[in-house]
Design a protein around this motif. Structure first.
Motif, mmCIF file in Angstrom:
data_model
loop_
_atom_site.group_PDB
_atom_site.id
_atom_site.type_symbol
_atom_site.label_atom_id
_atom_site.label_comp_id
_atom_site.label_asym_id
_atom_site.label_seq_id
_atom_site.Cartn_x
_atom_site.Cartn_y
_atom_site.Cartn_z
ATOM 1 N N GLN A 134 0.832 -1.200 0.000
ATOM 2 C CA GLN A 134 0.000 0.000 0.000
ATOM 3 C C GLN A 134 0.868 1.252 0.000
ATOM 4 O O GLN A 134 0.534 2.249 -0.643
ATOM 5 C CB GLN A 134 -0.926 0.014 1.219
ATOM 6 C CG GLN A 134 -1.962 1.125 1.129
ATOM 7 C CD GLN A 134 -2.639 1.407 2.442
ATOM 8 O OE1 GLN A 134 -2.069 1.171 3.502
ATOM 9 N NE2 GLN A 134 -3.847 1.928 2.390
ATOM 10 N N PHE A 136 -12.405 3.194 -1.708
ATOM 11 C CA PHE A 136 -11.720 1.912 -1.683
ATOM 12 C C PHE A 136 -10.628 1.909 -0.616
ATOM 13 O O PHE A 136 -10.505 0.949 0.148
ATOM 14 C CB PHE A 136 -11.106 1.614 -3.050
ATOM 15 C CG PHE A 136 -10.209 0.407 -3.060
ATOM 16 C CD1 PHE A 136 -10.749 -0.872 -3.127
ATOM 17 C CD2 PHE A 136 -8.836 0.545 -2.981
ATOM 18 C CE1 PHE A 136 -9.929 -1.984 -3.114
ATOM 19 C CE2 PHE A 136 -8.008 -0.559 -2.968
ATOM 20 C CZ PHE A 136 -8.560 -1.832 -3.038
ATOM 21 N N ARG A 137 -9.826 2.973 -0.552
ATOM 22 C CA ARG A 137 -8.749 3.039 0.437
ATOM 23 C C ARG A 137 -9.309 2.957 1.853
ATOM 24 O O ARG A 137 -8.764 2.261 2.714
ATOM 25 C CB ARG A 137 -7.958 4.332 0.247
ATOM 26 C CG ARG A 137 -6.847 4.531 1.277
ATOM 27 C CD ARG A 137 -6.100 5.842 1.013
ATOM 28 N NE ARG A 137 -5.075 6.076 2.025
ATOM 29 C CZ ARG A 137 -5.311 6.665 3.187
ATOM 30 N NH1 ARG A 137 -6.534 7.090 3.467
ATOM 31 N NH2 ARG A 137 -4.326 6.842 4.054
ATOM 32 N N LYS A 170 -5.803 1.194 -7.175
ATOM 33 C CA LYS A 170 -6.564 0.179 -6.456
ATOM 34 C C LYS A 170 -6.553 -1.169 -7.169
ATOM 35 O O LYS A 170 -6.368 -2.212 -6.517
ATOM 36 C CB LYS A 170 -8.002 0.643 -6.194
ATOM 37 C CG LYS A 170 -8.855 0.879 -7.434
ATOM 38 C CD LYS A 170 -10.285 1.246 -7.033
ATOM 39 C CE LYS A 170 -11.173 1.444 -8.242
ATOM 40 N NZ LYS A 170 -12.574 1.739 -7.880
ATOM 41 N N ARG A 194 -16.075 -3.380 -6.353
ATOM 42 C CA ARG A 194 -14.819 -2.619 -6.316
ATOM 43 C C ARG A 194 -14.738 -1.611 -7.463
ATOM 44 O O ARG A 194 -14.250 -0.498 -7.297
ATOM 45 C CB ARG A 194 -13.629 -3.572 -6.365
ATOM 46 C CG ARG A 194 -12.289 -2.850 -6.540
ATOM 47 C CD ARG A 194 -11.120 -3.692 -6.108
ATOM 48 N NE ARG A 194 -11.203 -5.060 -6.537
ATOM 49 C CZ ARG A 194 -10.684 -5.544 -7.666
ATOM 50 N NH1 ARG A 194 -10.069 -4.727 -8.510
ATOM 51 N NH2 ARG A 194 -10.778 -6.817 -7.954
ATOM 52 N N PRO A 205 -11.488 5.743 -5.639
ATOM 53 C CA PRO A 205 -10.229 5.407 -4.972
ATOM 54 C C PRO A 205 -10.220 5.730 -3.485
ATOM 55 O O PRO A 205 -9.704 4.961 -2.670
ATOM 56 C CB PRO A 205 -9.193 6.236 -5.741
ATOM 57 C CG PRO A 205 -9.790 6.403 -7.099
ATOM 58 C CD PRO A 205 -11.272 6.515 -6.874
#
Length: 236
Positions: free
Chosen positions: A147, A215-216, A153, A207, A212
């Motif tokens: 990460q 998602f994070r 992603k 997803r 983004p």
């Protein structure tokens, strides 16, 4: 239903299938039987996750020092899992994962510079291999490290598939060489692939619909939940 739900989680975040499935199945079956059921669906979903994206070549070239070091160290450390109780280690790893996820959620994200990857990647791989050999967990420190590389992603999810696939192969070989891998549950394990793949397909659709930033955030929340489960499992 367990493998369907676990597949959805893995499809969205790229991880979590073994931990979620073990958390549910462990309450119904012995840990050994539950682990035997996980072998095939874990391997198949990891391979699908690895092959689903378009950048497998670029990611493999970038991450091979980490994956090679992790495989080699997992093979040599597998006897630790085959012959000992990793409860305390699992609890410490879970606490570390929770702390990392909460810190990253609340603080500014940190990045590993490209110039640092040359020596950071094999170090992370060796450390991940030792921990995987002792506990069967491939998350620390590989997931936080990947990460920190700032991957998009979809690239991050594919990179997780690469790391988990190679590590799972190494652990399976290491355990099999010490007669610690049960094959009598193979038929049921194969059947569990179907709901896991359906769930993973649904999770991948979710997803693609996430931004983004969203998602994070959910990726880190999932890390915290995985860590909490590991912490409780190690303590209890």
């Amino acid at each position: 239903m367990t493998f369907l739900a676990a597949g959805i989680v893995k499809g969205v975040t790229g991880m979590g299938l073994p931990t979620l499935a073990m958390g549910v199945l462990g309450a119904l079956l012995s840990p050994l039987v539950a682990a035997s059921l996980l072998i095939v669906p874990s391997m198949v979903t990891n391979l699908w996750q690895l092959l689903a994206g378009p950048r497998i070549g670029a990611l493999a070239r970038r991450l091979w020092p980490m994956t090679a070091a992790s495989m080699a160290r997992t093979l040599t450390a597998a006897p630790l899992l085959a012959g000992g109780n990793g409860g305390a280690t699992t609890a410490v790893l879970g606490a570390t994962l929770v702390a990392y996820a909460l810190y990253t959620l609340l603080a500014s994200p940190f990045r590993v510079a490209a110039v640092q990857e040359r020596w950071f990647s094999p170090l992370v791989g060796l450390t991940t291999g030792v921990i995987a050999g002792a506990t069967g967990v491939f998350v620390i420190p590989a997931v936080p490290y990947m990460q920190a590389l700032g991957l998009e992603k979809d690239d991050l999810v594919q990179a997780l598939g690469l790391a988990f696939t190679t590590s799972t192969i190494a652990l399976a070989l290491g355990l099999a060489s010490h007669q610690a891998w049960q094959f009598d549950q193979l038929a049921l394990s194969v059947l569990a692939v179907v709901p896991a793949l359906i769930g993973m397909w649904a999770g991948q659709i979710l997803r693609r619909a996430l931004s983004p930033a969203t998602f994070r955030r959910w990726f880190l929340i999932m890390l915290a939940l995985l860590g909490a489960e590991m912490l409780l499992r190690g303590v209890v």
